[in-house]
Enzyme design. Structure first.
Site, mmCIF file in Angstrom:
data_model
loop_
_atom_site.group_PDB
_atom_site.id
_atom_site.type_symbol
_atom_site.label_atom_id
_atom_site.label_comp_id
_atom_site.label_asym_id
_atom_site.label_seq_id
_atom_site.Cartn_x
_atom_site.Cartn_y
_atom_site.Cartn_z
ATOM 1 N N LEU A 65 0.851 -1.195 0.000
ATOM 2 C CA LEU A 65 0.000 0.000 0.000
ATOM 3 C C LEU A 65 0.887 1.245 0.000
ATOM 4 O O LEU A 65 2.092 1.146 0.219
ATOM 5 C CB LEU A 65 -0.915 -0.061 1.229
ATOM 6 C CG LEU A 65 -1.869 -1.278 1.218
ATOM 7 C CD1 LEU A 65 -2.548 -1.468 2.569
ATOM 8 C CD2 LEU A 65 -2.902 -1.149 0.103
ATOM 9 N N LYS A 171 14.914 1.510 3.506
ATOM 10 C CA LYS A 171 14.250 1.860 2.255
ATOM 11 C C LYS A 171 14.088 3.382 2.128
ATOM 12 O O LYS A 171 14.303 3.962 1.060
ATOM 13 C CB LYS A 171 12.873 1.174 2.202
ATOM 14 C CG LYS A 171 12.006 1.553 1.023
ATOM 15 C CD LYS A 171 12.578 1.060 -0.277
ATOM 16 C CE LYS A 171 11.801 1.600 -1.461
ATOM 17 N NZ LYS A 171 12.398 1.214 -2.743
ATOM 18 N N LYS A 240 6.782 10.907 -0.164
ATOM 19 C CA LYS A 240 6.475 10.227 1.111
ATOM 20 C C LYS A 240 7.730 9.593 1.698
ATOM 21 O O LYS A 240 8.022 9.721 2.885
ATOM 22 C CB LYS A 240 5.372 9.189 0.841
ATOM 23 C CG LYS A 240 5.013 8.236 1.945
ATOM 24 C CD LYS A 240 5.637 6.858 1.843
ATOM 25 C CE LYS A 240 5.476 6.166 0.531
ATOM 26 N NZ LYS A 240 6.075 4.836 0.440
HETATM 27 P P1 NDP Z 1 0.245 2.636 -6.284
HETATM 28 O O1 NDP Z 1 -0.074 4.020 -5.904
HETATM 29 O O2 NDP Z 1 0.375 2.266 -7.720
HETATM 30 O O3 NDP Z 1 -0.844 1.620 -5.655
HETATM 31 C C1 NDP Z 1 -1.289 1.783 -4.348
HETATM 32 C C2 NDP Z 1 -2.214 0.640 -3.962
HETATM 33 O O4 NDP Z 1 -2.723 0.900 -2.643
HETATM 34 C C3 NDP Z 1 -3.437 0.498 -4.871
HETATM 35 O O5 NDP Z 1 -3.777 -0.860 -4.930
HETATM 36 C C4 NDP Z 1 -4.482 1.302 -4.104
HETATM 37 O O6 NDP Z 1 -5.808 0.925 -4.387
HETATM 38 C C5 NDP Z 1 -4.149 0.918 -2.686
HETATM 39 N N1 NDP Z 1 -4.655 1.891 -1.713
HETATM 40 C C6 NDP Z 1 -4.389 3.205 -1.655
HETATM 41 N N2 NDP Z 1 -5.012 3.763 -0.605
HETATM 42 C C7 NDP Z 1 -5.710 2.772 0.003
HETATM 43 C C8 NDP Z 1 -6.566 2.718 1.135
HETATM 44 N N3 NDP Z 1 -6.819 3.808 1.867
HETATM 45 N N4 NDP Z 1 -7.122 1.531 1.460
HETATM 46 C C9 NDP Z 1 -6.869 0.428 0.730
HETATM 47 N N5 NDP Z 1 -6.070 0.408 -0.367
HETATM 48 C C10 NDP Z 1 -5.498 1.581 -0.708
HETATM 49 O O7 NDP Z 1 1.567 2.259 -5.482
HETATM 50 P P2 NDP Z 1 2.740 1.224 -5.873
HETATM 51 O O8 NDP Z 1 2.152 -0.100 -6.171
HETATM 52 O O9 NDP Z 1 3.650 1.872 -6.854
HETATM 53 O O10 NDP Z 1 3.548 1.197 -4.482
HETATM 54 C C11 NDP Z 1 3.120 0.436 -3.357
HETATM 55 C C12 NDP Z 1 4.215 0.547 -2.302
HETATM 56 O O11 NDP Z 1 5.448 0.036 -2.846
HETATM 57 C C13 NDP Z 1 4.501 2.005 -1.877
HETATM 58 O O12 NDP Z 1 4.810 2.045 -0.513
HETATM 59 C C14 NDP Z 1 5.713 2.371 -2.715
HETATM 60 O O13 NDP Z 1 6.463 3.418 -2.116
HETATM 61 C C15 NDP Z 1 6.449 1.054 -2.783
HETATM 62 N N6 NDP Z 1 7.355 0.873 -3.926
HETATM 63 C C16 NDP Z 1 6.931 1.128 -5.225
HETATM 64 C C17 NDP Z 1 7.812 0.959 -6.286
HETATM 65 C C18 NDP Z 1 7.416 1.202 -7.713
HETATM 66 O O14 NDP Z 1 8.304 1.107 -8.598
HETATM 67 N N7 NDP Z 1 6.148 1.511 -8.038
HETATM 68 C C19 NDP Z 1 9.218 0.537 -6.045
HETATM 69 C C20 NDP Z 1 9.516 0.221 -4.676
HETATM 70 C C21 NDP Z 1 8.630 0.426 -3.667
HETATM 71 P P3 NDP Z 1 -6.636 1.595 -5.594
HETATM 72 O O15 NDP Z 1 -6.355 0.736 -6.787
HETATM 73 O O16 NDP Z 1 -8.037 1.554 -5.126
HETATM 74 O O17 NDP Z 1 -6.134 3.010 -5.756
#
Ligand code: NDP
Length: 295
Positions: A65, A171, A240
């Site tokens: 998340l 991280k 963040k």
């Molecule tokens: P995204 O913003 O693409 O996805 C976020 C996810 O969280 C979605 O499934 C979203 O659901 C869900 N979400 C958001 N708010 C809520 C809530 N209040 N309740 C329930 N579900 C919620 O993020 P990423 O997948 O890119 O990143 C996820 C994590 O991994 C983060 O902490 C990020 O920093 C980390 N990360 C990401 C990388 C990348 O390359 N993208 C690399 C390394 C780490 P919905 O579909 O409904 O919006």
């Protein structure tokens, strides 16, 4: 092994894809239900109607998340997972979270006989797709042993950073350094372009010299010079992360003026460019301020 996956975002969906196969039996839940349905159409997985339903009966629950606040929300909110998590289960949190919240979640789960591991990942969507992420985890060895097959399904370099929260701390600092590189390389190249130096020639030299980084070797050539700017990791999430690094430094009573300045600039970029842009688009702020295009 019964696994539940919560959060099918840019990287979460790619991580989950490695768990939709033997020896795992995968249940997914996503806030926006259509993403979970799309996932289950592409991979063998059951779609749960709530986070609680996904967690019920799971041996390992993976969360991915935006921040620890959303992990708290899926635990405690309406139809949250807290009551559904079974004794002996482990919550494997792949969110890039913050150490104090992870410690508090771990303590609360521990009272219910549920383990917790903070396991942020690095390597981006490319390594997530190929199942070769680097994983920095915090927590107890006994809990790790219970989730090891799950982590090994999507990780290549798997490192124990220390107690709960240590993975999050590592991280956050790694990503603070990524932000430093994006903004400093962006500024440096903007100056060189203004001075009449071709940025391709500049990068050729920098990448054979001491100014090089993953940003100069990969991100700028592939995303900025091409003007492709693919969305793989939201700028809002990098903002963040550097905020978590700053808070950690403050908690420890330390002076980190470089990180503070980069955090301020990244926050400005997020305010100017919005929640949905990719992290590398931060260089557009530098370009706009200096009336120059790095191309
Ligand atoms: P995204 O913003 O693409 O996805 C976020 C996810 O969280 C979605 O499934 C979203 O659901 C869900 N979400 C958001 N708010 C809520 C809530 N209040 N309740 C329930 N579900 C919620 O993020 P990423 O997948 O890119 O990143 C996820 C994590 O991994 C983060 O902490 C990020 O920093 C980390 N990360 C990401 C990388 C990348 O390359 N993208 C690399 C390394 C780490 P919905 O579909 O409904 O919006």
């Amino acid at each position: 092994m019964r696994v539940a996956f919560i959060g099918l975002g840019d990287i979460g969906s790619l991580i989950a894809s490695h768990l939709a196969r033997d020896p795992f039996s995968l249940t997914v839940w996503n806030r926006t239900a259509s993403k979970a349905r799309d996932f289950a159409a592409a991979y063998p997985a059951r779609v749960a109607s709530s986070a609680a339903e996904a967690a019920r009966g799971a041996e390992v629950v993976v969360t991915c998340l935006p921040s620890s606040a959303e992990v708290e929300a899926v635990l405690h909110g309406e139809e949250g997972m807290l009551e559904a998590l079974e004794r002996g289960a482990v919550l494997l949190d792949c969110t890039s979270g913050d150490p104090p919240t992870s410690r508090s979640i771990a303590a609360e789960l521990s009272r219910r006989g549920v383990g917790f591991i903070d396991a942020p990942v690095s390597g981006g969507t490319t390594a997530a797709r190929s199942g070769t992420l680097t994983i920095m985890w915090g927590g107890e060895e006994a809990d790790f042993e219970r989730v090891r097959p799950v982590i090994e399904a999507f990780g290549k370099k798997i490192v124990h950073a220390g107690p709960v929260g240590a993975g999050d701390a590592l991280k956050a600092v790694n990503n603070a350094l990524l932000a430093v590189h994006i903004l400093s390389t962006g500024e440096g190249l903007a100056v060189l372009v203004k001075a009449g130096v071709d940025p391709t020639i500049a990068l050729d030299v920098i990448n054979a010299s001491s100014g090089r980084s993953n940003t100069s070797e990969n991100l700028i050539p592939q995303r900025v010079l091409t003007r492709a700017f693919p969305r793989t990791f939201r700028l809002a999430l990098l903002d963040k992360d550097i905020g978590i690094a700053e808070a950690l430094a403050t908690e420890l009573g330390m002076q980190t003026p470089v990180l503070s300045l980069v955090a301020k600039r990244l926050h400005q970029a997020r305010s100017a460019l919005g929640e949905e842009v990719d992290h590398v688009e931060a260089v557009k702020m530098i370009e706009a301020e200096n009336d120059v295009v790095i191309q």
